[in-house]
Design a protein around this motif. Structure first.
Motif, PDB file in Angstrom:
ATOM      1  N   GLY A  77      39.856  31.016  34.037  1.00 20.57           N
ATOM      2  CA  GLY A  77      39.654  32.535  33.982  1.00 20.57           C
ATOM      3  C   GLY A  77      41.047  33.209  34.151  1.00 20.57           C
ATOM      4  O   GLY A  77      41.466  33.826  35.184  1.00 20.57           O
ATOM      5  N   GLY A  99      42.999  35.224  32.588  1.00 25.31           N
ATOM      6  CA  GLY A  99      43.348  36.759  32.472  1.00 25.31           C
ATOM      7  C   GLY A  99      44.848  36.917  32.036  1.00 25.31           C
ATOM      8  O   GLY A  99      45.177  36.434  30.773  1.00 25.31           O
ATOM      9  N   ASP A 127      39.981  31.510  29.215  1.00 20.61           N
ATOM     10  CA  ASP A 127      39.567  32.492  29.060  1.00 20.61           C
ATOM     11  C   ASP A 127      38.687  32.819  28.148  1.00 20.61           C
ATOM     12  O   ASP A 127      38.774  32.359  27.105  1.00 20.61           O
TER      13      ASP A 127
END
Length: 273
Positions: free
Chosen positions: A59, A61, A82
């Motif tokens: 994740g 980002g 992601d």
């Protein structure tokens, strides 16, 4: 309250120049209390980590933690995954441009279907689990991806108001400060039990965002985001606002990171395979 549009707007501003983006990463490190807690845990992990450690940011980002890890270890090999294709492409372009493409790579993938075996020494999951319905499935996938003895480090809201939802809010039908969360936060025992069922041998969980940290979060994140949701013109005033409030927020962050909290709106969880 939609948080993602604000993040996209900030990303566009700081993407004008590659060194502005590096400044953006530094500002996030300074402002975000969760980043303070994660950096503390990463420094402790690094003392015993292999010099050529393989790391997964589950994740990723904006790529801020991949940037941090790449700075921590010149021989680290870091993968960021992601679900947002445009963000993955953007991060790959940026890290290539900054000469880090050979040791930091991003790809688009859903953690619910993530399938790798015993590849990573460390998996990082920062403010991700609260967005995932099938969290136990993801925990099992991340456990499988770790080498024996590897570490999963999680930062996530707790059920003590972690999504800025309080007990009285549920009677009012409130969804909390950040609408994208699928759960208000984790019970500290519940997340530990889930990770043990997922295959981890030991789990340590502690509260973050105690009274000092919650106040710092309101000053540095909640109030500015609420203001920016009314009009983007307030971006112009943000630097002056932070000049005023940051000395206090800096002190509050220091207190939060060093204190032992009996309760808090955040959780820092370390699980060992």
């Amino acid at each position: 309250m939609q948080y993602d549009p604000i993040k996209r707007s900030l990303g566009q501003v700081f993407n004008i120049n590659p060194y502005l983006r590096a400044l953006f990463y530094s500002l996030l490190d300074l402002l975000l209390l969760r980043s303070w807690h994660i950096r503390r845990e990463l420094r402790a992990w690094r003392k015993e980590a292999p010099v050529n450690a393989s790391v997964l940011d589950a994740g990723s980002g904006f790529g801020q933690y991949v940037w941090r890890l790449a700075k921590m270890g010149r021989l680290f090999r870091i993968t960021g995954v992601d679900v947002k294709e445009e963000q993955v492409a953007d991060c790959n372009r940026y890290f290539e441009r900054m000469g880090m493409g050979h040791r930091a790579h991003f790809r688009c993938e859903e953690l619910e279907t993530f399938n790798e075996t015993e590849r990573y020494d460390l998996v990082l999951s920062v403010d991700v689990m609260e967005h995932i319905e099938e969290d136990e499935k993801v925990m099992k996938n991340l456990c499988r991806s770790l080498k024996p003895g590897g570490t999963l480090l999680i930062s996530t809201p707790s059920d003590q108001g972690g999504s800025d939802v309080h007990h009285h809010d549920h009677h009012e039908g409130a969804s909390g400060f950040i609408d994208e969360h699928v759960r208000d936060g984790y019970n500290i025992d519940d997340i530990s039990e889930k990770l043990l069922r997922a295959g981890f041998s030991s789990v340590e969980a502690r509260y973050s965002y105690g009274k000092s940290g919650s106040l710092a979060w309101k000053l540095t994140m909640k109030f500015p985001i609420l203001a920016l949701n009314t009009t983007r013109l307030l971006f112009i005033l943000l630097p002056f606002y932070y000049l005023l409030v940051y000395p206090l927020a800096y002190l509050l962050n220091h207190i939060d990171v060093r204190a032992h909290h009996k309760t808090g709106t955040g959780l820092i969880v370390k699980a060992i395979k």
